[in-house]
Design a protein around this motif. Structure first.
Motif, PDB file in Angstrom:
ATOM      1  N   LEU A   1       0.766  -1.439  -0.040  1.00 24.83           N
ATOM      2  CA  LEU A   1      -0.003  -0.012  -0.050  1.00 24.83           C
ATOM      3  C   LEU A   1       0.935   1.249   0.002  1.00 24.83           C
ATOM      4  O   LEU A   1       0.451   2.229  -0.724  1.00 24.83           O
ATOM      5  CB  LEU A   1      -1.043  -0.213   1.253  1.00 24.83           C
ATOM      6  CG  LEU A   1      -2.057  -0.986   1.108  1.00 24.83           C
ATOM      7  CD1 LEU A   1      -2.982  -0.799   2.387  1.00 24.83           C
ATOM      8  CD2 LEU A   1      -3.045  -0.514  -0.109  1.00 24.83           C
ATOM      9  N   ARG A   2       1.906   1.027   0.738  1.00 25.95           N
ATOM     10  CA  ARG A   2       2.817   2.417   0.855  1.00 25.95           C
ATOM     11  C   ARG A   2       3.534   2.568  -0.546  1.00 25.95           C
ATOM     12  O   ARG A   2       3.388   3.623  -1.077  1.00 25.95           O
ATOM     13  CB  ARG A   2       3.943   2.240   2.014  1.00 25.95           C
ATOM     14  CG  ARG A   2       4.591   3.378   2.135  1.00 25.95           C
ATOM     15  CD  ARG A   2       5.825   3.323   3.204  1.00 25.95           C
ATOM     16  NE  ARG A   2       5.335   2.990   4.427  1.00 25.95           N
ATOM     17  CZ  ARG A   2       6.000   2.386   5.468  1.00 25.95           C
ATOM     18  NH1 ARG A   2       7.044   1.793   5.177  1.00 25.95           N
ATOM     19  NH2 ARG A   2       5.122   2.120   6.475  1.00 25.95           N
ATOM     20  N   ARG A   3       3.856   1.602  -1.174  1.00 25.93           N
ATOM     21  CA  ARG A   3       4.671   1.616  -2.551  1.00 25.93           C
ATOM     22  C   ARG A   3       3.570   2.464  -3.536  1.00 25.93           C
ATOM     23  O   ARG A   3       3.920   3.191  -4.345  1.00 25.93           O
ATOM     24  CB  ARG A   3       4.893   0.316  -3.104  1.00 25.93           C
ATOM     25  CG  ARG A   3       5.505   0.473  -4.378  1.00 25.93           C
ATOM     26  CD  ARG A   3       6.864   0.326  -4.392  1.00 25.93           C
ATOM     27  NE  ARG A   3       7.584  -0.158  -5.722  1.00 25.93           N
ATOM     28  CZ  ARG A   3       8.254   0.720  -6.048  1.00 25.93           C
ATOM     29  NH1 ARG A   3       8.982   1.527  -5.614  1.00 25.93           N
ATOM     30  NH2 ARG A   3       8.790   0.271  -7.463  1.00 25.93           N
ATOM     31  N   GLN A   4       2.144   1.941  -3.338  1.00 28.14           N
ATOM     32  CA  GLN A   4       1.218   2.140  -4.039  1.00 28.14           C
ATOM     33  C   GLN A   4       1.046   3.770  -4.133  1.00 28.14           C
ATOM     34  O   GLN A   4       0.703   4.567  -5.108  1.00 28.14           O
ATOM     35  CB  GLN A   4      -0.279   1.506  -3.978  1.00 28.14           C
ATOM     36  CG  GLN A   4      -0.067   0.279  -4.735  1.00 28.14           C
ATOM     37  CD  GLN A   4      -0.075   0.082  -6.221  1.00 28.14           C
ATOM     38  OE1 GLN A   4      -0.716   0.827  -6.786  1.00 28.14           O
ATOM     39  NE2 GLN A   4       0.710  -0.850  -6.556  1.00 28.14           N
ATOM     40  N   VAL A   5       0.783   4.273  -2.678  1.00 31.72           N
ATOM     41  CA  VAL A   5       0.889   5.706  -2.529  1.00 31.72           C
ATOM     42  C   VAL A   5       1.812   6.352  -3.184  1.00 31.72           C
ATOM     43  O   VAL A   5       1.501   7.495  -3.607  1.00 31.72           O
ATOM     44  CB  VAL A   5       0.474   5.755  -0.753  1.00 31.72           C
ATOM     45  CG1 VAL A   5       0.527   7.150  -0.521  1.00 31.72           C
ATOM     46  CG2 VAL A   5      -0.741   5.238  -0.549  1.00 31.72           C
ATOM     47  N   GLU A   6       3.038   6.016  -2.677  1.00 30.96           N
ATOM     48  CA  GLU A   6       4.422   6.486  -3.416  1.00 30.96           C
ATOM     49  C   GLU A   6       4.206   6.748  -4.784  1.00 30.96           C
ATOM     50  O   GLU A   6       4.714   8.140  -5.472  1.00 30.96           O
ATOM     51  CB  GLU A   6       5.684   5.923  -2.990  1.00 30.96           C
ATOM     52  CG  GLU A   6       5.845   6.126  -1.361  1.00 30.96           C
ATOM     53  CD  GLU A   6       7.099   5.290  -1.166  1.00 30.96           C
ATOM     54  OE1 GLU A   6       7.563   4.429  -1.871  1.00 30.96           O
ATOM     55  OE2 GLU A   6       7.362   5.200   0.216  1.00 30.96           O
ATOM     56  N   LEU A   7       3.800   5.590  -5.592  1.00 32.50           N
ATOM     57  CA  LEU A   7       3.849   5.837  -7.011  1.00 32.50           C
ATOM     58  C   LEU A   7       2.826   6.856  -7.339  1.00 32.50           C
ATOM     59  O   LEU A   7       2.814   7.702  -8.626  1.00 32.50           O
ATOM     60  CB  LEU A   7       3.447   4.262  -7.441  1.00 32.50           C
ATOM     61  CG  LEU A   7       4.674   3.512  -7.583  1.00 32.50           C
ATOM     62  CD1 LEU A   7       4.161   2.115  -8.037  1.00 32.50           C
ATOM     63  CD2 LEU A   7       5.796   3.932  -8.451  1.00 32.50           C
ATOM     64  N   ARG A   8       1.609   6.912  -6.650  1.00 28.65           N
ATOM     65  CA  ARG A   8       0.211   7.737  -7.148  1.00 28.65           C
ATOM     66  C   ARG A   8       0.773   9.368  -6.839  1.00 28.65           C
ATOM     67  O   ARG A   8       0.410   9.983  -7.393  1.00 28.65           O
ATOM     68  CB  ARG A   8      -0.941   7.247  -6.599  1.00 28.65           C
ATOM     69  CG  ARG A   8      -1.325   6.172  -7.335  1.00 28.65           C
ATOM     70  CD  ARG A   8      -2.701   5.577  -6.843  1.00 28.65           C
ATOM     71  NE  ARG A   8      -3.101   4.412  -7.406  1.00 28.65           N
ATOM     72  CZ  ARG A   8      -4.060   3.616  -7.367  1.00 28.65           C
ATOM     73  NH1 ARG A   8      -5.155   4.452  -6.329  1.00 28.65           N
ATOM     74  NH2 ARG A   8      -4.316   2.698  -7.939  1.00 28.65           N
ATOM     75  N   THR A   9       1.323   9.393  -5.785  1.00 32.93           N
ATOM     76  CA  THR A   9       1.871  10.787  -5.404  1.00 32.93           C
ATOM     77  C   THR A   9       2.745  11.388  -6.455  1.00 32.93           C
ATOM     78  O   THR A   9       2.773  12.606  -6.710  1.00 32.93           O
ATOM     79  CB  THR A   9       2.613  10.782  -4.050  1.00 32.93           C
ATOM     80  OG1 THR A   9       2.196   9.691  -3.246  1.00 32.93           O
ATOM     81  CG2 THR A   9       2.105  11.836  -3.142  1.00 32.93           C
ATOM     82  N   VAL A  10       3.722  10.494  -7.004  1.00 32.02           N
ATOM     83  CA  VAL A  10       4.795  10.941  -7.821  1.00 32.02           C
ATOM     84  C   VAL A  10       4.012  11.499  -9.104  1.00 32.02           C
ATOM     85  O   VAL A  10       4.679  12.271  -9.811  1.00 32.02           O
ATOM     86  CB  VAL A  10       5.670   9.842  -8.181  1.00 32.02           C
ATOM     87  CG1 VAL A  10       6.507  10.044  -9.443  1.00 32.02           C
ATOM     88  CG2 VAL A  10       6.858   9.492  -6.939  1.00 32.02           C
ATOM     89  N   GLU A  11       2.637  10.773  -9.524  1.00 25.11           N
ATOM     90  CA  GLU A  11       2.392  10.909 -10.825  1.00 25.11           C
ATOM     91  C   GLU A  11       1.372  12.404 -10.777  1.00 25.11           C
ATOM     92  O   GLU A  11       1.335  13.283 -10.986  1.00 25.11           O
ATOM     93  CB  GLU A  11       1.340  10.091 -11.137  1.00 25.11           C
ATOM     94  CG  GLU A  11       1.707   8.685 -11.262  1.00 25.11           C
ATOM     95  CD  GLU A  11       0.801   7.520 -11.717  1.00 25.11           C
ATOM     96  OE1 GLU A  11      -0.388   7.797 -11.433  1.00 25.11           O
ATOM     97  OE2 GLU A  11       1.003   6.626 -11.653  1.00 25.11           O
TER      98      GLU A  11
END
Length: 189
Positions: free
Chosen positions: A179-189
């Motif tokens: 979940l943390r990884r998904q949040v990081e990826l979406r925040t970068v976009e």
């Protein structure tokens, strides 16, 4: 030979020897249950001598020491072992032998005494007087602190439970990392 060279105090602790079997045996048993069975004994130990004399119908399997005797029972090369409970509890816990249990009383006693040279009877008297001054309640406290019997715990079930809890915790950690990884990826976009 010891009796001619030494004097002994009155026993300060008396333990009833116990019958140790594998956990496959669920019954509480007595000495009569061992007739015709293989019983591990430490070679040269007083228990061996007493069993030969008092219970000739029991087949004795000699072991070099208590650990080897308990392992004979653990690996089903002997049906039981008669052993002092403090030694059994220590060895079972120390070596992590999980398939043994105390199954009954052997009706044979192990008495602990102090031994002094036979030319020192005064020392024996002093020790006897000192031991007599210890109240029974204090003796029981000492015994409870230093002599422990392993609980009749089903180790396999306990390990499964711990494994299950560990697995759930591991899955939760992995889920949080994803979940943390998904949040990081979406925040970068």
């Amino acid at each position: 030979d010891r009796e001619t060279k030494y004097l002994f105090t009155k026993p300060y602790l008396i333990f009833e020897n116990m019958i140790v079997t594998s956990t496959d045996n669920k019954k509480t048993i007595g000495i009569a249950s061992l007739y015709g069975k293989k019983v591990a004994v430490v070679k040269g130990n007083s228990i061996e001598e007493d069993l030969k004399r008092l219970y000739p119908a029991i087949e004795l399997v000699q072991a070099d020491d208590e650990l080897r005797g308990l392992l004979l029972v653990s690996f089903k090369e002997a049906d039981a072992m008669i052993i002092e409970p403090q030694r059994a509890s220590y060895i079972i816990a120390d070596k992590g032998i999980t398939n043994l249990r105390i199954a009954g009383r052997a009706e044979m006693y192990f008495q602990l005494s102090f031994m002094v040279r036979n030319d020192m009877p005064e020392l024996r008297e002093i020790l006897d007087a000192g031991l007599a001054a210890i109240p029974e309640s204090r003796r029981e406290e000492i015994k409870a602190r230093w002599v422990r019997f392993p609980d009749d715990v089903n180790i396999a079930r306990l390990l499964k439970l711990l494994g299950g809890v560990g697995s759930v915790a591991l899955l939760e950690i992995l889920w949080n990392l994803l979940l943390r990884r998904q949040v990081e990826l979406r925040t970068v976009e």
